[in-house]
Design a protein around this motif. Structure first.
Motif, mmCIF file in Angstrom:
data_model
loop_
_atom_site.group_PDB
_atom_site.id
_atom_site.type_symbol
_atom_site.label_atom_id
_atom_site.label_comp_id
_atom_site.label_asym_id
_atom_site.label_seq_id
_atom_site.Cartn_x
_atom_site.Cartn_y
_atom_site.Cartn_z
ATOM 1 N N UNK A 1 0.842 -1.536 -0.186
ATOM 2 C CA UNK A 1 0.267 -0.027 0.054
ATOM 3 C C UNK A 1 0.688 1.411 -0.128
ATOM 4 N N UNK A 2 2.139 1.049 -0.382
ATOM 5 C CA UNK A 2 3.152 1.881 -0.103
ATOM 6 C C UNK A 2 2.750 3.211 1.652
ATOM 7 N N UNK A 3 2.740 4.262 1.345
ATOM 8 C CA UNK A 3 2.665 4.713 2.433
ATOM 9 C C UNK A 3 3.233 4.245 4.028
ATOM 10 N N UNK A 4 1.531 3.935 4.334
ATOM 11 C CA UNK A 4 1.073 3.439 5.558
ATOM 12 C C UNK A 4 2.232 1.623 5.489
ATOM 13 N N UNK B 1 2.434 11.284 11.160
ATOM 14 C CA UNK B 1 3.158 10.809 12.410
ATOM 15 C C UNK B 1 2.701 9.776 13.050
ATOM 16 N N UNK B 2 2.165 9.473 13.306
ATOM 17 C CA UNK B 2 1.174 8.716 13.808
ATOM 18 C C UNK B 2 0.756 7.426 12.905
ATOM 19 N N UNK B 3 0.497 7.668 11.488
ATOM 20 C CA UNK B 3 0.558 6.401 11.260
ATOM 21 C C UNK B 3 1.718 6.218 10.050
ATOM 22 N N UNK B 4 2.709 6.626 9.818
ATOM 23 C CA UNK B 4 3.969 7.033 9.627
ATOM 24 C C UNK B 4 4.475 5.853 11.139
ATOM 25 N N UNK B 5 4.872 5.679 11.545
ATOM 26 C CA UNK B 5 5.077 5.121 13.181
ATOM 27 C C UNK B 5 4.564 3.977 12.827
ATOM 28 N N UNK B 6 3.225 4.035 13.301
ATOM 29 C CA UNK B 6 2.525 2.268 13.193
ATOM 30 C C UNK B 6 2.371 1.768 11.797
ATOM 31 N N UNK B 7 2.669 2.353 10.804
ATOM 32 C CA UNK B 7 3.587 1.111 9.450
ATOM 33 C C UNK B 7 4.824 -0.080 9.997
#
Length: 323
Positions: free
Chosen positions: A46-49, A93-99
């Motif tokens: 899914x790329x980014x996440x 920032x939350x989703x980037x960390x969660x990835x």
């Protein structure tokens, strides 16, 4: 149609286009889903996440059920002028960390419903520990999560010389609370920095300068069991991966949100009945469940939701059997 009427029509059309464009750009733009079959297995990217082909990417990821507008509803006061970390915390920032942690099960264990519950549970802890809300605060005390990203008036430097060989304190550095689930003490900064491959022992201020890193540190704490003290991770205690022993059952420790409080706070909040600090964490969790559209009724019964009757981990009931 005269010139004035035409001009008004064009102006109205342009206004509609502008509004539509603004609404379209308000949400994070999601890259297209890439699906491939490798050795008979369906893999997705899914790329980014969700970078790189993996099976978990083919299922619900956090941005599928928790989007920008919901993050804004959970933390509506974080960017107000009086918030102490205004402009710091954000959804991206939350989703980037969660990835980093979604492939390990954070928000992706047990399907969409369990994923929603876990995100609300994690953020319930975060919101309660970073709140500057109080009884008469505008919007209510539960609307002020992510108001802080650091302790403002630390009373000490939180340097423990017992760990001077493994995690020696850097001269002039203070290890007071920083982050989404605030870190304290040199040994915690040291261990977390090792896990994240960031020099937090010498530079604890990184947590107050980078929101993604601050969320990552909190998620690492949420996902990582404390093997030395025989504690499950908060993640495992919440989603049911942790299986209580006989002693756990006797101590009334059961999987659920109450167990996450027990893992993260132990005797500070648990086994004390109707404790105010415990109730504050529970209130944030229930509030966030409602705002996310899950509903607080999904949180489970009192003995699962709270840890007021649970003995802290490491403590077991005194045997009443006679020899």
């Amino acid at each position: 149609m005269d010139a004035t009427t035409k001009w008004l029509a064009i102006t109205a059309a342009l206004a509609v286009i502008t509004l539509f464009s603004a609404a379209t750009n308000a949400e994070e733009t999601k890259p297209p889903l890439v699906v491939k079959v490798v050795k008979g297995k369906k893999l997705c990217d899914k790329g980014w996440e969700c970078k790189g082909l993996s099976a978990y990417c083919c299922n619900h990821t956090i941005s599928d059920f928790f989007q920008t507008y919901q993050f804004e509803e959970l933390f509506p006061k974080r960017n107000t002028p009086v918030a102490h970390a205004s402009g710091f915390w954000d959804y991206h920032s939350f989703i980037t960390a969660a990835a980093t942690y979604q492939p390990l099960g954070f928000g992706t264990t047990g399907g969409k419903n369990v994923g929603q519950l876990e995100v609300a549970a994690f953020l319930g802890h975060v919101g309660s520990k970073t709140s500057c809300g109080y009884g008469v605060a505008t919007g209510g005390p539960l609307a002020w999560g992510l108001c802080y990203n650091k302790e403002l008036s630390p009373e000490k430097t939180y340097c423990d010389d017992y760990y001077k060989y493994d995690y020696p304190c850097t001269p002039g550095v203070s290890y007071h609370g920083r982050g989404a689930l605030p870190l304290y003490w040199n040994y915690n900064y040291g261990k977390t920095g090792e896990a994240l491959k960031v020099d937090l022992l010498n530079h604890p201020e990184y947590l107050e300068n980078n929101a993604t890193l601050a969320f990552q540190a909190a998620m690492w704490k949420w996902m990582t069991p404390d093997k030395k003290n025989k504690l499950p991770s908060a993640h495992d205690a919440f989603v049911g991966n942790w299986k209580p022993t006989k002693n756990d059952t006797l101590a009334k420790r059961v999987p659920g949100f109450g167990a996450t409080i027990n893992v993260l706070h132990g005797e500070q909040m648990c086994g004390k009945g109707d404790d105010e600090a415990m109730n504050n964490v529970v209130s944030h969790y229930l509030y966030y469940l409602d705002l996310m559209g899950v509903g607080r009724e999904e949180a489970g019964p009192h003995e699962v939701l709270t840890c007021g009757e649970q003995l802290p981990f490491g403590k077991n009931p005194v045997s009443t059997s006679s020899s």
